[in-house]
Design a protein around this motif. Structure first.
Motif, PDB file in Angstrom:
ATOM      1  N   TYR A  79      31.358  36.872  30.212  1.00 14.82           N
ATOM      2  CA  TYR A  79      31.235  38.266  29.777  1.00 14.82           C
ATOM      3  C   TYR A  79      30.347  38.981  30.785  1.00 14.82           C
ATOM      4  CZ  TYR A  79      33.064  37.051  25.122  1.00 14.82           C
ATOM      5  OH  TYR A  79      33.855  36.635  24.081  1.00 14.82           O
ATOM      6  N   ARG A  80      30.904  39.937  31.512  1.00 11.18           N
ATOM      7  CA  ARG A  80      30.114  40.566  32.563  1.00 11.18           C
ATOM      8  C   ARG A  80      30.742  41.900  32.964  1.00 11.18           C
ATOM      9  NH1 ARG A  80      33.655  36.892  34.455  1.00 11.18           N
ATOM     10  NH2 ARG A  80      34.645  37.200  36.492  1.00 11.18           N
ATOM     11  N   ARG A  81      30.015  42.659  33.733  1.00 14.54           N
ATOM     12  CA  ARG A  81      30.502  43.905  34.317  1.00 14.54           C
ATOM     13  C   ARG A  81      30.339  43.801  35.829  1.00 14.54           C
ATOM     14  NH1 ARG A  81      30.713  48.592  31.438  1.00 14.54           N
ATOM     15  NH2 ARG A  81      29.526  49.755  33.015  1.00 14.54           N
ATOM     16  N   VAL A  82      31.427  44.007  36.550  1.00 17.31           N
ATOM     17  CA  VAL A  82      31.427  43.792  37.996  1.00 17.31           C
ATOM     18  C   VAL A  82      31.687  45.116  38.715  1.00 17.31           C
ATOM     19  CG1 VAL A  82      32.393  42.454  39.894  1.00 17.31           C
ATOM     20  CG2 VAL A  82      32.394  41.498  37.573  1.00 17.31           C
ATOM     21  N   PRO A  83      30.821  45.498  39.643  1.00 18.82           N
ATOM     22  CA  PRO A  83      31.062  46.728  40.405  1.00 18.82           C
ATOM     23  C   PRO A  83      32.163  46.520  41.448  1.00 18.82           C
ATOM     24  CG  PRO A  83      29.076  45.647  41.202  1.00 18.82           C
ATOM     25  CD  PRO A  83      29.538  44.855  40.008  1.00 18.82           C
ATOM     26  N   MET A  84      32.995  47.527  41.588  1.00 19.80           N
ATOM     27  CA  MET A  84      34.013  47.519  42.640  1.00 19.80           C
ATOM     28  C   MET A  84      33.698  48.660  43.611  1.00 19.80           C
ATOM     29  SD  MET A  84      38.139  48.201  42.470  1.00 19.80           S
ATOM     30  CE  MET A  84      38.690  46.553  42.033  1.00 19.80           C
ATOM     31  N   MET A  85      33.584  48.309  44.880  1.00 17.72           N
ATOM     32  CA  MET A  85      33.183  49.261  45.911  1.00 17.72           C
ATOM     33  C   MET A  85      34.376  49.641  46.781  1.00 17.72           C
ATOM     34  SD  MET A  85      30.103  49.355  44.912  1.00 17.72           S
ATOM     35  CE  MET A  85      29.312  50.334  46.186  1.00 17.72           C
ATOM     36  N   PRO A  86      34.227  50.707  47.593  1.00 21.51           N
ATOM     37  CA  PRO A  86      35.276  51.072  48.553  1.00 21.51           C
ATOM     38  C   PRO A  86      35.490  49.929  49.548  1.00 21.51           C
ATOM     39  CG  PRO A  86      33.688  52.854  48.300  1.00 21.51           C
ATOM     40  CD  PRO A  86      33.111  51.650  47.614  1.00 21.51           C
ATOM     41  N   PRO A  87      36.702  49.742  50.064  1.00 22.82           N
ATOM     42  CA  PRO A  87      37.885  50.585  49.855  1.00 22.82           C
ATOM     43  C   PRO A  87      38.691  50.244  48.609  1.00 22.82           C
ATOM     44  CG  PRO A  87      38.414  48.860  51.403  1.00 22.82           C
ATOM     45  CD  PRO A  87      36.956  48.672  51.058  1.00 22.82           C
ATOM     46  N   PHE A  88      38.301  49.181  47.910  1.00 17.50           N
ATOM     47  CA  PHE A  88      39.079  48.724  46.757  1.00 17.50           C
ATOM     48  C   PHE A  88      39.062  49.741  45.623  1.00 17.50           C
ATOM     49  CE2 PHE A  88      37.256  44.973  48.893  1.00 17.50           C
ATOM     50  CZ  PHE A  88      38.425  44.372  49.338  1.00 17.50           C
ATOM     51  N   SER A  89      37.888  50.324  45.351  1.00 18.20           N
ATOM     52  CA  SER A  89      37.771  51.258  44.237  1.00 18.20           C
ATOM     53  C   SER A  89      38.619  52.506  44.461  1.00 18.20           C
ATOM     54  CB  SER A  89      36.308  51.642  44.020  1.00 18.20           C
ATOM     55  OG  SER A  89      35.719  52.116  45.222  1.00 18.20           O
ATOM     56  N   GLY A  90      38.617  53.017  45.698  1.00 16.92           N
ATOM     57  CA  GLY A  90      39.425  54.193  45.992  1.00 16.92           C
ATOM     58  C   GLY A  90      40.907  53.916  45.829  1.00 16.92           C
ATOM     59  N   ALA A  91      41.346  52.765  46.324  1.00 13.69           N
ATOM     60  CA  ALA A  91      42.760  52.387  46.203  1.00 13.69           C
ATOM     61  C   ALA A  91      43.147  52.185  44.749  1.00 13.69           C
ATOM     62  CB  ALA A  91      43.020  51.108  46.999  1.00 13.69           C
TER      63      ALA A  91
END
Length: 275
Positions: free
Chosen positions: A176-188
């Motif tokens: 159980y967790r929350r994971v940040p997604m950064m560019p370029p993945f988040s933008g796509a």
């Protein structure tokens, strides 16, 4: 173990026991099974899958010790068993940075695009990514090191979706967790935003194939992924890497970026000493 594990894991334990443990130890009293006897049994196991059968044997003996059926726990301490020779120790392939960059562009618009982005951009397992809905993901603008604000995502892990168990809770509390997604993945990912499951099956309509709004069957994912690398597929010409290796691709990219392994393991819901 059936009462404390998933249906899929229980079926695996049963299969391992019938095929590889019962023929050797089935008629033995538990008191007779010790380190030496276990090592002799391991020596005769098929090298490629020996670790799986040893893991099942360990679960059986540890449970017997916990239930006070067996006095000692020969597989529960620090004793290390030698695996049979012949098992390949070569690391399985992962995508490199160049292949990841190419896939971001070439897989855009594909049925598996969002699933792939979440796996390679957040380190989620395939079952965790399949359980995600678009509504689970939160978005925010964050000031980056280049002095500009970029769109980032926060991806929660609350469930897993498998062909055997369907929708189920994560394996343990670490998952159980929350994971940040950064560019370029988040933008796509944001460019592909929709509603409902992030990875959906398709249905045929009078206007052609359209997303159905229903979660894609887990067993169909590897077939679709493999087809991407075939002649005419969006990833044709790139080295084939299994979809299940995207989690390892994430770890590799993070390591090469200088991120500490403790942080990587936490992002993936592993213990600090997990490989």
């Amino acid at each position: 173990k059936h009462a404390t594990t998933t249906k899929a894991n229980a079926g695996t334990y049963d299969s391992h026991y019938r095929a590889h443990i019962a023929p050797h130890f089935g008629s033995w009293p538990l008191s007779r099974i010790g380190n030496l006897e276990i090592q002799r049994w391991i020596n005769d196991l098929p090298p490629q899958s020996a670790q799986n059968y040893v893991r099942t044997m360990r679960a059986i003996l540890n449970q017997a010790h916990f239930d006070h059926i067996k006095e000692d726990a020969p597989m529960g301490g620090e004793y290390r068993y030698k695996m049979p020779r012949g098992r390949s120790n070569l690391p399985q392939p992962v995508m490199g940075a160049a292949e990841v960059a190419a896939t971001i562009e070439r897989l855009r618009g594909h049925q598996l695009y969002a699933l792939w982005l979440v796996m390679v951009g957040c380190g989620l397992s395939r079952s965790e990514a399949l359980a995600l809905d678009w509504e689970d993901i939160s978005w925010s603008q964050v000031l980056q090191m280049d002095g500009k604000e970029h769109l980032t995502a926060m991806v929660p892990v609350k469930a897993a979706y498998t062909s055997t168990d369907g929708m189920k809770e994560p394996k343990n509390d670490r998952r159980y967790r929350r994971v940040p997604m950064m560019p370029p993945f988040s933008g796509a990912l944001h460019e592909s935003i929709g509603t409902g499951p992030i990875c959906q099956s398709k249905k045929h309509t009078k206007d052609g194939w359209r997303l159905s709004g229903k979660r894609l069957t887990p067993d169909y994912v590897p077939k679709l992924w493999r087809a991407c690398f075939e002649d005419g597929g969006p990833l044709f010409g790139l080295p084939y890497v299994k979809i299940g290796r995207m989690r390892a691709t994430y770890s590799t990219l993070m390591q090469r970026a200088g991120v500490d392994s403790t942080i990587i393991n936490a992002m993936q819901g592993r213990t600090d000493n997990s490989p």
